[in-house]
Scaffold this active site. Structure first.
Site, PDB file in Angstrom:
ATOM      1  N   ASP A 176      47.196  24.098   0.821  1.00  0.00           N
ATOM      2  CA  ASP A 176      47.270  24.098   2.283  1.00  0.00           C
ATOM      3  C   ASP A 176      46.296  25.156   2.793  1.00  0.00           C
ATOM      4  O   ASP A 176      46.520  26.353   2.620  1.00  0.00           O
ATOM      5  CB  ASP A 176      48.700  24.428   2.709  1.00  0.00           C
ATOM      6  CG  ASP A 176      48.873  24.418   4.214  1.00  0.00           C
ATOM      7  OD1 ASP A 176      50.018  24.410   4.665  1.00  0.00           O
ATOM      8  OD2 ASP A 176      47.860  24.414   4.944  1.00  0.00           O
ATOM      9  N   HIS A 177      45.241  24.689   3.426  1.00  0.00           N
ATOM     10  CA  HIS A 177      44.174  25.617   3.796  1.00  0.00           C
ATOM     11  C   HIS A 177      44.557  26.515   4.962  1.00  0.00           C
ATOM     12  O   HIS A 177      43.833  27.447   5.305  1.00  0.00           O
ATOM     13  CB  HIS A 177      42.896  24.845   4.097  1.00  0.00           C
ATOM     14  CG  HIS A 177      41.662  25.518   3.570  1.00  0.00           C
ATOM     15  ND1 HIS A 177      41.435  26.864   3.722  1.00  0.00           N
ATOM     16  CD2 HIS A 177      40.593  25.027   2.894  1.00  0.00           C
ATOM     17  CE1 HIS A 177      40.275  27.167   3.170  1.00  0.00           C
ATOM     18  NE2 HIS A 177      39.749  26.083   2.654  1.00  0.00           N
TER      19      HIS A 177
END
Lengths: 476, 375
Positions: A446-447
């Site tokens: 999850d950036h």
């Protein structure tokens, strides 16, 4: 008598809709030209709508409080002495977009208050109209000087002929559409060709007109009926027993839940994936040794077990991949424990039960827990408790015989590790090429929460352990 | 110069003297200096001014309705500013040249504009409106205050040519805060250009009240540039006519630039995309309704016995005809061809533009091929 439809115009430079505030006329009322029909509220103003026709109100298309989009009908009139036709009165702004291009949602902006930057697609190109048969009232030449020569009240000129409204087009995926030019896109649309399926022969993969035509040629006449006398040959064995060409299955149960989870994940967390291919020969040797060790007797010892342990160790050094993004509270939840989810295929579909506090388990306990979890899942006995509270997941796509994957995050988690199949491949080994046991790891993260550097460091740690289990000594 | 009366309080600091010849109640106020500029205004011409204002208001209302009906994309109403525009517009000589903003429907009417030319830009049918050389009026200017520079440049040119004409430019109170207008006044003063600056101070620059940007009367500024100025009741058509006539005469006869501030009120929205109730005190609008330019001339005509039923019916017919003419001209406009976009950008052939036009034609032809001869 003819029915004329008044469609909601764009009342204020770029508005997309209005709310009906109230009507001042009722169905059946006779109204004069410019008589106020009612009020609508746009994003900018409450405005009165003057009638574009003299006639009888036949239908009010929305009750007060209704939101009407620009171009939708609001009032239908019965108008005397007009040629038949129900083209919208406010046809110009109401002209529906030519099929295919979808106008991006526009933010209403107020003149003098600054405009929102227009983003996204090119504007809609208005459908052409026939200019040839100009309106009869074209003869109503404006007077040279209105002050000197008042124009007699001309018959109300019909608006320029409008092309019939095109049906609303499905929204294309604007983000990843294949490269092409607008005319070719239109050609493809007209021919019913999905441009994404057409290989582009132009520069940088540009799909050309010839590509589209070439693609359609073989399938232009849609599957002709089988010649008389010819037996319908099943296209493949898997169809042989099917009674119908297609069947419809309700979306429900695990499939529905999985779909919802994947959609929620894909459209909330910006996801990126990093890959690492490692020579896992040393790990495979280790597994061989452990299988001979009676302490591990009876346990299934697979690369997954080593990868799971390696991941728990790597998370100690790269904890952010185990954290949680809490949008509701605007917080990042630092989870100082690992509930390790394992994506498991079962008859009911995909489930991701997790091993609670996996970071506390030694390799033997972890192997046992994994075996138990998989068996429970396959028997469809997984409890809801096992399915919730995960902090990170592993998907063992290698058992399905594939080399790598870009998994989608289990919703709420910051990372998922995909383990590919272990293959014997020619690989660089001590300066020469040797047959080695190689596998590819993929780590989706999850950036919002994790940067590429952290994800890469974590994956490198997992890879280092699998490449040389002795490296653990440098990490603990 | 003699000034009569005091202007309305438009802000705490602005209550300056102004020229008023007709009170809001329709009472004629004698004013010897300006009365001399109205000696030819007999009963018939007074009635003509009334008819002009009623017809222009009706055109404006009809255009607003056309916008609400989807026939125009936008319209900037002039409601309330009829006297300022008709009074000044009727003072112009045919060979004077006008550089308007976008709201000068009444001035364009005085110049003999065709109905279609009034609306075709707002309908999106043309990038420009009328033939400037037929009306001696430049196209509408959307950019606030830019036309003041064009007017000054044009006026300088007429002076170099030795022509005895005046150039007049219209703008609003908001434009007085723009650099363009101030630059134009510098040049006009420096070159003593024959240009008349006509400010319709309608109290609101969209949602910004004039008192925020003008701590003194707007007419107080031009003297700082070396330009004489006068403040006039912009809702008094006679005062506007007289003041503009005198100013144009000065300008034409070599006295240099001049500045008129016509104090009026925008009774409607800034444009049809605006909602003034969001920022304006409704009591203010009620106050200005009592100063309506048409009502006061009607009251004066009545007191002079010039307002009989026959005249009123005649004016009503003229207004109805104008509304019908405007509607017919508007809805009868045919769509322009795609390639007209390239017309009139340059006055002479232009190779680069011609190439762009050819590219665009090929691009459009691509659609026709894709449409499979549907056309």
């Amino acid at each position: 008598m003819a029915i004329k439809v008044f469609t909601l115009p764009d009342l204020g430079e770029g508005l997309t809709e209005s709310d009906i505030v109230g009507w001042r006329v009722a169905e059946g009322d006779s109204v004069a030209l410019n008589q106020v029909l009612g009020e609508v509220e746009t994003a900018k103003a409450v405005v009165e709508l003057p009638s574009p026709f003299a006639g009888v109100v036949r239908k009010l298309h929305g009750a007060p409080g209704t939101t009407v989009r620009v171009g939708e009908p609001i009032v239908s009139f019965e108008v005397a002495g007009e040629a038949a036709g129900d083209e919208p009165a406010a046809g110009r702004p109401a002209a529906p977009p030519a099929a295919g291009y979808v106008r991006p949602e526009r933010e209403a902006n107020l003149v003098g208050y600054g405009a929102a930057a227009e983003t996204g697609e090119r504007p809609v190109r208005r459908r052409r109209t026939f200019d040839g048969g100009g309106p009869a009232a074209g003869s109503a030449e404006p007077a040279a000087s209105p002050a000197a020569q008042p124009v007699p009240p001309a018959p109300q000129a019909p608006p320029a002929a409008q092309a019939p409204p095109a049906p609303p087009a499905p929204a294309p995926d604007l983000g990843t559409r294949p490269r092409s030019t607008p005319p070719v896109r239109k050609l493809a649309r007209d021919l019913g060709v999905d441009l994404a399926q057409v290989p582009g022969s132009g520069s940088n993969g540009l799909v050309t007109r010839a590509d589209v035509e070439g693609y359609t040629a073989p399938r232009a006449p849609s599957a002709p009926p089988a010649p008389a006398g010819a037996e319908a040959v099943p296209a493949g064995r898997w169809l042989a027993g099917a009674a119908e060409r297609e069947a419809r299955i309700p979306i429900q149960g695990v499939r529905k839940a999985t779909a919802a989870a994947m959609v929620a994940s894909a459209f909330t967390a910006p996801q990126a994936t990093v890959f690492l291919t490692v020579d896992a020969t040393a790990s495979m040797d280790l597994l061989e040794k452990l299988r001979a060790d009676h302490a591990f007797a009876g346990l299934r010892l697979t690369p997954l077990v080593l990868a799971a342990k390696a991941l728990c160790l790597a998370l100690e050094r790269n904890p952010a991949l185990n954290w949680r993004w809490d949008t509701e509270h605007g917080q990042i939840v630092q989870q100082n424990y690992v509930n390790l989810g394992i994506a498991t295929a079962s008859e009911r579909g995909l489930t991701v039960p997790n091993i609670k506090d996996a970071h506390t388990l030694d390799l033997r306990s972890l192997a046992a827990a994994l075996a138990d979890l998989v068996e429970t899942a396959r028997a469809a006995r997984t409890t809801p408790q096992q399915l919730t509270g995960g902090t990170i997941s592993i998907t063992n796509v290698g058992v399905l015989g594939v080399d790598a994957g870009t998994p989608i995050l289990n919703p709420g988690e910051a990372a998922i590790l995909a383990i590919g199949a272990v293959r014997r491949l020619p690989w660089e080994y001590r300066g020469t090429v040797a047959l080695r046991q190689v596998l590819t790891l993929g780590l989706t993260f999850d950036h919002r929460l994790v940067d590429g550097a952290q994800a890469s460091a974590c994956l490198a740690d997992v890879g280092a352990i699998l490449a040389d289990p002795g490296m653990v000594l440098t990490m603990v | 110069m003699s000034l009569a009366g005091a202007g309305p309080a438009t802000g705490e600091k602005i209550s300056e003297p102004w020229v008023q010849l007709l009170t809001p109640a329709g009472v004629r106020v004698p004013e010897p200096h300006y009365d001399s500029w109205l000696e030819d205004i007999d009963g018939g011409r007074l009635q003509g001014l009334y008819r002009d204002m009623v017809v222009v208001r009706r055109i404006d209302v009809e255009a607003t309705a056309l916008q609400r009906q989807g026939e125009l994309a936008l319209w900037p109403p002039l409601l309330g500013q009829e006297a300022a525009q008709i009074g000044s517009g009727r003072a112009l000589a045919p060979d004077d040249f006008v550089f308007p903003s976008y709201r000068e429907t009444g001035v364009a009417y005085c110049r003999g504009v065709e109905y279609a030319d009034l609306v075709k830009v707002w309908r999106g049918n043309a990038p420009s409106s009328w033939d400037p050389y037929r009306l001696n009026m430049a196209p509408m200017q959307i950019i606030i205050g830019a036309q003041a520079l064009h007017a000054t440049g044009y006026a300088m040119a007429t002076k170099f040519d030795g022509a005895e004409t005046a150039t007049m430019t219209y703008f609003g109170d908001g434009a007085t805060s723009q650099g363009d207008l101030n630059e134009a006044m510098v040049f006009a003063a420096s070159f003593q250009a024959p240009v008349l600056f006509f400010c319709q101070n309608n109290q609101w620059a969209i949602s910004e009240p004039v008192r925020v940007q003008a701590q003194r009367a707007i007419a107080d500024r031009p003297p700082g540039f070396g330009i004489p100025s006068v403040r006039v009741d912009g809702n008094d058509v006679l005062a506007c006519l007289a003041v503009t006539r005198e100013a144009l005469d000065r300008v034409r006869t070599g006295a240099g630039p001049y500045f008129i501030e016509a104090v009026t009120y925008r009774m409607g929205p800034h444009t049809t995309a605006d909602d003034p109730t969001r920022y304006r005190d409704p009591n203010e609008l009620e106050d200005w309704r009592t100063r309506d330019p048409i009502d006061r001339l009607a009251a004066y005509l009545k007191s002079e016995g010039l307002f009989d039923d026959g005249f009123q019916a005649q004016v009503r017919t003229a207004a109805d005809d104008a509304a019908a003419g405007l509607r017919a001209a508007c809805t009868g406009l045919s769509d322009p061809s795609d390639l007209e976009l390239f017309d009139n950008v340059y006055s002479t052939p232009h190779a680069v533009l011609e190439r762009q036009k050819q590219h665009y034609a090929r691009y459009l032809a691509g659609f026709e091929a894709a449409e499979g001869g549907q056309r």
